[in-house]
Design a protein around this motif. Structure first.
Motif, PDB file in Angstrom:
ATOM      1  N   GLU A 142     -31.161  18.759   4.969  1.00  0.00           N
ATOM      2  CA  GLU A 142     -31.453  19.243   3.613  1.00  0.00           C
ATOM      3  C   GLU A 142     -31.164  18.125   2.627  1.00  0.00           C
ATOM      4  O   GLU A 142     -30.080  17.525   2.641  1.00  0.00           O
ATOM      5  N   VAL A 143     -32.147  17.825   1.775  1.00  0.00           N
ATOM      6  CA  VAL A 143     -31.994  16.734   0.801  1.00  0.00           C
ATOM      7  C   VAL A 143     -32.330  17.253  -0.591  1.00  0.00           C
ATOM      8  O   VAL A 143     -33.122  18.190  -0.737  1.00  0.00           O
ATOM      9  N   ILE A 144     -31.764  16.615  -1.605  1.00  0.00           N
ATOM     10  CA  ILE A 144     -32.138  17.051  -2.952  1.00  0.00           C
ATOM     11  C   ILE A 144     -33.517  16.468  -3.283  1.00  0.00           C
ATOM     12  O   ILE A 144     -33.882  15.400  -2.792  1.00  0.00           O
ATOM     13  N   PRO A 145     -34.312  17.214  -4.085  1.00  0.00           N
ATOM     14  CA  PRO A 145     -35.673  16.746  -4.373  1.00  0.00           C
ATOM     15  C   PRO A 145     -35.713  15.389  -5.071  1.00  0.00           C
ATOM     16  O   PRO A 145     -36.609  14.594  -4.815  1.00  0.00           O
ATOM     17  N   PHE A 146     -34.739  15.100  -5.941  1.00  0.00           N
ATOM     18  CA  PHE A 146     -34.743  13.831  -6.671  1.00  0.00           C
ATOM     19  C   PHE A 146     -34.743  12.670  -5.671  1.00  0.00           C
ATOM     20  O   PHE A 146     -33.826  12.550  -4.853  1.00  0.00           O
ATOM     21  N   GLY A 147     -35.759  11.833  -5.759  1.00  0.00           N
ATOM     22  CA  GLY A 147     -35.812  10.629  -4.921  1.00  0.00           C
ATOM     23  C   GLY A 147     -35.917  10.906  -3.425  1.00  0.00           C
ATOM     24  O   GLY A 147     -35.490  10.069  -2.610  1.00  0.00           O
ATOM     25  N   TRP A 148     -36.534  12.015  -3.045  1.00  0.00           N
ATOM     26  CA  TRP A 148     -36.514  12.397  -1.621  1.00  0.00           C
ATOM     27  C   TRP A 148     -37.205  11.370  -0.732  1.00  0.00           C
ATOM     28  O   TRP A 148     -36.820  11.195   0.428  1.00  0.00           O
ATOM     29  N   VAL A 180     -39.093  24.746  -0.032  1.00  0.00           N
ATOM     30  CA  VAL A 180     -37.915  24.704  -0.909  1.00  0.00           C
ATOM     31  C   VAL A 180     -36.871  25.701  -0.390  1.00  0.00           C
ATOM     32  O   VAL A 180     -37.177  26.869  -0.152  1.00  0.00           O
ATOM     33  N   THR A 181     -35.647  25.222  -0.220  1.00  0.00           N
ATOM     34  CA  THR A 181     -34.579  26.077   0.315  1.00  0.00           C
ATOM     35  C   THR A 181     -34.037  27.013  -0.778  1.00  0.00           C
ATOM     36  O   THR A 181     -34.373  26.876  -1.959  1.00  0.00           O
ATOM     37  N   ASP A 182     -33.166  27.933  -0.373  1.00  0.00           N
ATOM     38  CA  ASP A 182     -32.532  28.841  -1.334  1.00  0.00           C
ATOM     39  C   ASP A 182     -31.785  28.074  -2.427  1.00  0.00           C
ATOM     40  O   ASP A 182     -31.598  28.576  -3.529  1.00  0.00           O
ATOM     41  N   GLU A 183     -31.359  26.854  -2.089  1.00  0.00           N
ATOM     42  CA  GLU A 183     -30.607  26.033  -3.067  1.00  0.00           C
ATOM     43  C   GLU A 183     -31.517  25.139  -3.887  1.00  0.00           C
ATOM     44  O   GLU A 183     -31.047  24.276  -4.633  1.00  0.00           O
ATOM     45  N   GLY A 184     -32.825  25.281  -3.701  1.00  0.00           N
ATOM     46  CA  GLY A 184     -33.791  24.469  -4.456  1.00  0.00           C
ATOM     47  C   GLY A 184     -33.971  23.070  -3.900  1.00  0.00           C
ATOM     48  O   GLY A 184     -34.466  22.173  -4.590  1.00  0.00           O
ATOM     49  N   ASN A 185     -33.568  22.863  -2.648  1.00  0.00           N
ATOM     50  CA  ASN A 185     -33.683  21.536  -2.030  1.00  0.00           C
ATOM     51  C   ASN A 185     -34.874  21.456  -1.087  1.00  0.00           C
ATOM     52  O   ASN A 185     -35.526  22.460  -0.806  1.00  0.00           O
ATOM     53  N   TYR A 186     -35.133  20.230  -0.585  1.00  0.00           N
ATOM     54  CA  TYR A 186     -36.175  20.022   0.426  1.00  0.00           C
ATOM     55  C   TYR A 186     -35.516  19.869   1.797  1.00  0.00           C
ATOM     56  O   TYR A 186     -34.290  19.654   1.900  1.00  0.00           O
ATOM     57  N   ILE A 187     -36.358  19.952   2.837  1.00  0.00           N
ATOM     58  CA  ILE A 187     -35.866  19.690   4.195  1.00  0.00           C
ATOM     59  C   ILE A 187     -36.701  18.583   4.824  1.00  0.00           C
ATOM     60  O   ILE A 187     -37.939  18.619   4.788  1.00  0.00           O
TER      61      ILE A 187
END
Ligand code: 5RP
Length: 262
Positions: A142-148, A180-187
């Motif tokens: 799981e990664v944050i969308p910013f700069g993925w 998009v995950t429940d936390e608003g992140n990408y995978i």
């Protein structure tokens, strides 16, 4: 009704049915995510409604929260519970040390937090989840969308020095958009084939800026309950070093089959 279930669904059901035996009155229970966990939630719901089992459940995803409420389980947050007696969840793979790959359903972050905050983690699985070496199932990160895209490149660079077979990485998609995950992140899924050292990889992955968590569960799972399509159940306890086998009857579960959603 049970005749309509595929062998794999029967295997998931009997594993779930056996695992709820670990749940006792008054417990705070972590509720996993996925099709196997959904069986477990239905089994628990039946115990709540029909036997008056008094438990509170901490769900690991919005879909699990919804199902738990539907079947009558009182849902609380992890902040309310603080610590849990037990978590029961599925897995995508498990090895002989009961290390896991999780996150196929995209809920690895909450699943890892909840399982780690539990006295005991019980994994419920069918035979297809057992592997000698983890890694055939793509490892979710799981990664944050910013700069993925930068994070993805850093992951690929890091994998060069890791003991893995493959190094392809893919952004998980939901149709035309990033999942998009429940936390608003990408995978980002890592197609590794074989993971030589899960503990090392789990540690190194979480050092990369942009990575929130990875789907390797090392030294978190205590018990695997393995279901078979013919009703046999095998329970392996890593702490006790025990393996127990048993057989469950499908008839007692017929009312659970009627509202099968997953
Ligand atoms: C969700 C998970 C699930 O536990 C895992 O994907 C197994 O799912 P299923 O029981 O449907 O095979 O990790 O994030």
């Amino acid at each position: 009704m049970s005749g309509e279930l595929s062998p794999i669904d029967k295997a998931k059901f009997v594993a779930a049915k056996r695992a709820v035996d670990y749940v006792e009155d008054g417990m705070r229970v972590g509720l996993g995510t996925g099709s196997t966990a959904a069986w477990m939630i239905r089994c628990l719901g039946e115990l709540v409604r029909e036997d008056g089992l008094n438990i509170r459940g901490v769900p690991t995803s919005t879909r699990t929260a919804q199902l738990a409420s539907e079947v009558g389980i009182e849902v609380i947050s992890l902040d309310e519970a603080r610590w849990l007696d037990i978590t029961i969840d599925g897995a995508d793979e498990f090895d002989g040390d009961l290390n896991l790959i999780k996150g196929g359903g995209g809920a690895l972050l909450q699943e890892k937090i909840v399982a780690t905050a539990s006295d005991r983690m019980v994994v419920i699985a069918d035979l297809g989840k057992e592997v000698e070496r983890l890694g055939a199932f793509p490892l979710p990160v799981e990664v944050i969308p910013f700069g993925w895209q930068t994070t993805k490149s850093l992951l690929e660079e890091m994998l060069v020095s890791m003991d893995v077979l493959g190094r392809e990485t893919t952004l998980r998609m939901n149709g035309d958009h990033a999942y998009v995950t429940d936390e608003g992140n990408y995978i980002i899924d890592l197609h590794l084939g074989r993971i030589g050292n899960p503990r090392q990889l789990a540690l190194v992955l979480n050092q990369i800026p942009g990575v929130v968590e990875n789907g390797l569960f090392v030294d978190i799972c205590d018990i695997v309950v393995l279901g078979h399509g013919d009703g046999r159940v095998e329970t392996r306890d890593i702490n006790e070093g025990t393996v127990e086998t048993d057989r469950l009857d499908f008839v007692e579960a017929e009312n659970l089959f009627s509202d099968m959603a997953d």
